[in-house]
Design an enzyme around this catalytic site. Structure first.
Site, PDB file in Angstrom:
ATOM      1  N   CYS A  82       0.862  -1.181   0.132  1.00  0.00           N
ATOM      2  CA  CYS A  82      -0.014  -0.038  -0.004  1.00  0.00           C
ATOM      3  C   CYS A  82       0.773   1.360   0.078  1.00  0.00           C
ATOM      4  CB  CYS A  82      -0.950  -0.040   1.215  1.00  0.00           C
ATOM      5  SG  CYS A  82      -2.333   0.981   0.914  1.00  0.00           S
ATOM      6  N   HIS A 175      -3.334  -5.286   1.810  1.00  0.00           N
ATOM      7  CA  HIS A 175      -2.862  -5.545   3.088  1.00  0.00           C
ATOM      8  C   HIS A 175      -3.286  -7.178   3.431  1.00  0.00           C
ATOM      9  CE1 HIS A 175      -2.024  -1.661   4.368  1.00  0.00           C
ATOM     10  NE2 HIS A 175      -3.225  -1.196   3.464  1.00  0.00           N
ATOM     11  N   GLU A 177      -1.371  -8.815   5.528  1.00  0.00           N
ATOM     12  CA  GLU A 177      -1.223  -8.958   7.022  1.00  0.00           C
ATOM     13  C   GLU A 177      -2.504  -8.542   7.876  1.00  0.00           C
ATOM     14  OE1 GLU A 177      -0.572  -6.434   5.119  1.00  0.00           O
ATOM     15  OE2 GLU A 177      -0.982  -4.532   6.207  1.00  0.00           O
TER      16      GLU A 177
HETATM   17  N1  GLN Z   1      -3.643   6.386   0.929  1.00  0.00           N
HETATM   18  C1  GLN Z   1      -2.359   5.936   1.672  1.00  0.00           C
HETATM   19  C2  GLN Z   1      -1.308   7.108   0.964  1.00  0.00           C
HETATM   20  O1  GLN Z   1      -1.387   7.681   0.016  1.00  0.00           O
HETATM   21  C3  GLN Z   1      -2.139   4.577   1.550  1.00  0.00           C
HETATM   22  C4  GLN Z   1      -3.227   3.880   2.354  1.00  0.00           C
HETATM   23  C5  GLN Z   1      -2.523   2.631   3.003  1.00  0.00           C
HETATM   24  O2  GLN Z   1      -1.218   2.474   3.150  1.00  0.00           O
HETATM   25  N2  GLN Z   1      -3.330   2.005   3.627  1.00  0.00           N
HETATM   26  O3  GLN Z   1      -0.110   6.725   1.394  1.00  0.00           O
END
Ligand code: GLN
Length: 200
Positions: A82, A175, A177
């Site tokens: 992410c 995610h 995890e």
């Molecule tokens: N939207 C977040 C970002 O721009 C990422 C979201 C996340 O890691 N769950 O960093």
């Protein structure tokens, strides 16, 4: 017996504990990384989810950006989830003001591509060549909008690229995890085993 792989978890902000727990479950030794010194002797590293612009700022503030970039470019097996994927990328379509990336994975990403926090969801993806089912969560997830040469696509969600790999670097929008899904972390540990075999 080969020692348990020491896997760093970048611990500046975000979902650190869940990754550490999963790595432990898989027989690795998690190491929380907050300083450049703590990068020494790692067999792999995980860049967790969180807020990529905050982590970017902290990396630079703590003098960690260049050393982290260095070990990844030298071949340290790396998983970004992410916000971690955003950090690994070579560019962001919609960066926060002044936001930079590590530029170690030749993809472009778009942040928050599936909508807001309320649009977060749990889904099953087809992972890799054999399409193994991976149960995972999307939380304000980015997507990959450009895939560079030599970068493999490992999974898509709603037609969009959400998992990529290039050499020692793995980047995913979601995610695993949070759902107890071990496939991706096992993939990272396979990269560690392959690297150890090469060095032996
Ligand atoms: N939207 C977040 C970002 O721009 C990422 C979201 C996340 O890691 N769950 O960093």
């Amino acid at each position: 017996m080969t020692p348990a792989p020491r896997v760093g978890v970048l611990a500046l902000q975000g979902g650190v504990a869940e990754h550490a727990r999963m790595l432990e479950e898989l027989g690795a030794e998690p190491v929380l990384v907050r300083t450049a010194e703590q990068l020494a002797g790692l067999d792999a590293i995980v860049l967790p989810g969180g807020e990529s612009s905050t982590v970017d700022r902290l990396l630079r503030l703590f003098g960690l950006r260049e050393p982290l970039r260095g070990v990844i470019l030298e071949g340290l097996p790396t998983l970004g989830t992410c916000a971690g994927l955003i950090l690994l990328s070579s560019g962001i379509e919609d960066p926060a003001p002044g936001q930079r990336t590590l530029e170690v994975l030749d993809v472009t990403v778009a942040r928050n591509a599936f909508g807001s926090q309320t649009a977060s969801e749990e889904v099953e993806l087809a992972w890799g060549e054999d399409g193994a089912a991976v149960r995972t969560a999307f939380i304000r997830a980015p997507v990959v909008t450009r895939v560079g040469e030599g970068v493999a696509v490992l999974a898509r969600h709603r037609g969009q690229v959400v998992a990529v790999a290039s050499g020692n670097v793995l980047g995913i929008s979601f995610h695993p995890e949070l759902t107890g899904e071990t496939t991706v972390h096992r993939h990272l540990l396979e990269l560690v085993a392959a690297r150890r075999a090469l060095a032996a």
